[in-house]
Motif scaffolding. Structure first.
Motif, PDB file in Angstrom:
ATOM      1  N   PHE A   1      58.292   9.002  42.220  1.00 25.73           N
ATOM      2  CA  PHE A   1      57.034   8.301  41.927  1.00 25.73           C
ATOM      3  C   PHE A   1      56.613   7.447  43.117  1.00 25.73           C
ATOM      4  N   ARG A   2      57.560   6.730  43.741  1.00 30.09           N
ATOM      5  CA  ARG A   2      57.234   5.917  44.915  1.00 30.09           C
ATOM      6  C   ARG A   2      56.626   6.788  46.016  1.00 30.09           C
ATOM      7  N   ALA A   3      57.277   7.923  46.285  1.00 29.61           N
ATOM      8  CA  ALA A   3      56.788   8.822  47.333  1.00 29.61           C
ATOM      9  C   ALA A   3      55.430   9.412  46.956  1.00 29.61           C
ATOM     10  N   MET A   4      55.240   9.721  45.685  1.00 33.98           N
ATOM     11  CA  MET A   4      53.985  10.312  45.226  1.00 33.98           C
ATOM     12  C   MET A   4      52.826   9.320  45.366  1.00 33.98           C
ATOM     13  N   VAL A   5      53.102   8.044  45.105  1.00 34.40           N
ATOM     14  CA  VAL A   5      52.069   7.024  45.286  1.00 34.40           C
ATOM     15  C   VAL A   5      51.708   6.902  46.766  1.00 34.40           C
ATOM     16  N   LYS A   6      52.721   6.921  47.633  1.00 38.28           N
ATOM     17  CA  LYS A   6      52.444   6.869  49.076  1.00 38.28           C
ATOM     18  C   LYS A   6      51.603   8.065  49.501  1.00 38.28           C
TER      19      LYS A   6
ATOM     20  N   LYS B   1      47.175  11.371  38.037  1.00 36.82           N
ATOM     21  CA  LYS B   1      47.198  12.342  36.939  1.00 36.82           C
ATOM     22  C   LYS B   1      48.470  12.170  36.111  1.00 36.82           C
ATOM     23  N   PHE B   2      49.579  11.903  36.775  1.00 39.43           N
ATOM     24  CA  PHE B   2      50.837  11.673  36.068  1.00 39.43           C
ATOM     25  C   PHE B   2      50.711  10.457  35.149  1.00 39.43           C
ATOM     26  N   MET B   3      50.134   9.366  35.667  1.00 39.54           N
ATOM     27  CA  MET B   3      49.964   8.155  34.864  1.00 39.54           C
ATOM     28  C   MET B   3      49.020   8.402  33.681  1.00 39.54           C
TER      29      MET B   3
ATOM     30  N   MET C   1      54.853  16.319  27.703  1.00 41.86           N
ATOM     31  CA  MET C   1      54.415  15.993  29.065  1.00 41.86           C
ATOM     32  C   MET C   1      55.309  16.692  30.081  1.00 41.86           C
ATOM     33  N   LYS C   2      54.711  17.180  31.165  1.00 37.51           N
ATOM     34  CA  LYS C   2      55.467  17.903  32.185  1.00 37.51           C
ATOM     35  C   LYS C   2      56.409  16.953  32.925  1.00 37.51           C
ATOM     36  N   PRO C   3      57.513  17.478  33.484  1.00 34.73           N
ATOM     37  CA  PRO C   3      58.397  16.648  34.318  1.00 34.73           C
ATOM     38  C   PRO C   3      57.626  16.099  35.509  1.00 34.73           C
ATOM     39  N   ILE C   4      58.030  14.942  35.992  1.00 34.58           N
ATOM     40  CA  ILE C   4      57.317  14.286  37.086  1.00 34.58           C
ATOM     41  C   ILE C   4      57.271  15.150  38.334  1.00 34.58           C
ATOM     42  N   ILE C   5      58.299  15.966  38.571  1.00 32.73           N
ATOM     43  CA  ILE C   5      58.355  16.814  39.757  1.00 32.73           C
ATOM     44  C   ILE C   5      57.220  17.844  39.773  1.00 32.73           C
ATOM     45  N   GLU C   6      56.623  18.116  38.634  1.00 33.92           N
ATOM     46  CA  GLU C   6      55.531  19.083  38.566  1.00 33.92           C
ATOM     47  C   GLU C   6      54.180  18.450  38.907  1.00 33.92           C
ATOM     48  N   TYR C   7      54.222  17.191  39.340  1.00 29.68           N
ATOM     49  CA  TYR C   7      52.994  16.495  39.737  1.00 29.68           C
ATOM     50  C   TYR C   7      53.003  16.202  41.233  1.00 29.68           C
ATOM     51  N   THR C   8      51.824  16.191  41.821  1.00 34.85           N
ATOM     52  CA  THR C   8      51.669  15.694  43.187  1.00 34.85           C
ATOM     53  C   THR C   8      50.631  14.573  43.224  1.00 34.85           C
ATOM     54  N   ASP C   9      49.930  14.356  42.124  1.00 32.50           N
ATOM     55  CA  ASP C   9      48.918  13.308  42.008  1.00 32.50           C
ATOM     56  C   ASP C   9      49.446  12.243  41.054  1.00 32.50           C
ATOM     57  N   PHE C  10      49.787  11.068  41.575  1.00 34.60           N
ATOM     58  CA  PHE C  10      50.385  10.035  40.730  1.00 34.60           C
ATOM     59  C   PHE C  10      49.416   9.534  39.666  1.00 34.60           C
TER      60      PHE C  10
ATOM     61  N   TYR D   1      43.552  -2.688  34.080  1.00 31.69           N
ATOM     62  CA  TYR D   1      43.992  -2.367  35.429  1.00 31.69           C
ATOM     63  C   TYR D   1      44.552  -0.952  35.558  1.00 31.69           C
ATOM     64  N   MET D   2      45.333  -0.500  34.596  1.00 25.28           N
ATOM     65  CA  MET D   2      45.908   0.843  34.660  1.00 25.28           C
ATOM     66  C   MET D   2      44.811   1.909  34.648  1.00 25.28           C
ATOM     67  N   LYS D   3      43.768   1.673  33.860  1.00 29.93           N
ATOM     68  CA  LYS D   3      42.659   2.629  33.824  1.00 29.93           C
ATOM     69  C   LYS D   3      41.913   2.635  35.161  1.00 29.93           C
ATOM     70  N   VAL D   4      41.728   1.459  35.736  1.00 33.03           N
ATOM     71  CA  VAL D   4      41.047   1.358  37.030  1.00 33.03           C
ATOM     72  C   VAL D   4      41.828   2.124  38.094  1.00 33.03           C
ATOM     73  N   VAL D   5      43.155   2.025  38.072  1.00 29.51           N
ATOM     74  CA  VAL D   5      43.998   2.752  39.024  1.00 29.51           C
ATOM     75  C   VAL D   5      43.882   4.255  38.786  1.00 29.51           C
ATOM     76  N   CYS D   6      43.976   4.676  37.517  1.00 24.84           N
ATOM     77  CA  CYS D   6      43.898   6.105  37.195  1.00 24.84           C
ATOM     78  C   CYS D   6      42.539   6.694  37.557  1.00 24.84           C
ATOM     79  N   ASP D   7      41.500   5.880  37.519  1.00 22.62           N
ATOM     80  CA  ASP D   7      40.155   6.338  37.886  1.00 22.62           C
ATOM     81  C   ASP D   7      39.951   6.347  39.399  1.00 22.62           C
ATOM     82  N   GLY D   8      40.962   5.935  40.155  1.00 22.99           N
ATOM     83  CA  GLY D   8      40.869   5.946  41.612  1.00 22.99           C
ATOM     84  C   GLY D   8      40.071   4.794  42.187  1.00 22.99           C
ATOM     85  N   LYS D   9      39.841   3.736  41.398  1.00 21.19           N
ATOM     86  CA  LYS D   9      39.035   2.609  41.858  1.00 21.19           C
ATOM     87  C   LYS D   9      39.881   1.459  42.390  1.00 21.19           C
TER      88      LYS D   9
END
Length: 276
Positions: free
Chosen positions: A76-81, A12-14, A1-10, A43-51
């Motif tokens: 991660f906190r900043a990415m969620v915001k 997709k990271f999850m 898995m890529k380092p978290i810094i390589e993500y901007t979409d939380f 719940y985690m799937k619902v979040v990852c699906d953007g619902k």
């Protein structure tokens, strides 16, 4: 898995975290949700699906469930915001927070240079103009721009373009493009693109004062359905691809133009109920 810094979409990271855990052993959405302290097994799937969104408490629980510590948890906190804020101003502040955390740890946020590229009309304009004028000074390039820009601003933009590989310096005040077109990650550039669309719309309005031989404006006001809207958007996208192809084939360019294709609502849907 890529380092978290390589993500901007939380999200997709999850999801990537979940997929990697699932490959290693029998890991389910139920287990992921339970480990984060949520009663709903999906719940985690619902979040990852953007619902659904993560609350502040949910962010902390989810980060702990994924084993995030230190600057990774801050990121991660900043990415969620960044992913959940409603206004452009708050989204931009969250993205800058992500970049600050990455910079502090000497890591670069993927595609953050594209965010900077699209923040001003100057960068894409000079990316096209500079290769047309080999040997031209920043002052000479500034005079060729229809909109006001200083020689110092031109110099700063050229330095940015060369540093981030949008242009390649091949001689004294001489540049060439590293690629014909720029492809960006929508996750990290969508916000800056909205700012650019606003800026370019203002420049387009100002260009109405130019002679008709130098600019072209057409428009139509019409009633459409959702189905017609989708079909019209497809036609516009096909048109844009054809225009880009024509421009890419041109070997005798001598000017930089901007083309806006705009389709936007002037009313709300008559099928929507008004609030009483």
């Amino acid at each position: 898995m890529k380092p978290i810094i390589e993500y901007t979409d939380f999200r997709k990271f999850m999801r990537d975290f979940y997929e990697e855990k699932k490959l290693r052993h029998a890991f389910s959405w139920r287990e992921f949700s339970k480990s984060a302290g949520f009663s709903s097994s999906s719940y985690m799937k619902v979040v990852c699906d953007g619902k659904s969104k993560l609350s502040k408490v949910g962010v902390e629980r989810t980060g702990q469930a994924m084993g995030l510590v230190g600057f990774e948890m801050d990121y991660f906190r900043a990415m969620v915001k960044f992913g959940q804020e409603e206004t452009d101003a708050k989204k931009k502040a969250a993205f800058e927070e992500m970049r600050a955390i990455a910079k502090m740890h000497k890591v670069r946020v993927i595609n953050s240079d594209l965010f900077d590229f699209y923040e001003s009309w100057q960068n894409p304009t000079l990316r096209e103009l500079a290769p047309m004028m080999p040997g031209a000074t920043p002052g000479e390039l500034a005079k060729k721009c229809c909109n006001e820009i200083s020689a110092e601003e031109v110099k700063n933009s050229l330095n940015f373009l060369a540093k981030n590989d949008f242009l390649k310096k091949i001689g004294d005040n001489t540049f060439e493009q590293t690629a014909k077109s720029i492809v960006g990650n929508p996750e990290s550039t969508q916000l800056a693109l909205r700012d650019m669309h606003r800026e370019m719309a203002g420049l387009a309005a100002a260009s109405l004062d130019l002679p008709r031989s130098e600019r072209n404006f057409t428009g139509v006001t019409m009633g459409v359905s959702k189905d017609s809207y989708e079909r019209i958007v497809k036609v516009m996208n096909d048109c844009l691809r054809q225009v880009v192809a024509i421009a890419n084939e041109d070997t005798n360019i001598d000017q930089v133009y901007r083309m806006n294709l705009q389709l936007f609502p002037l009313t709300h849907s008559v099928k929507e109920n008004d609030d009483v």
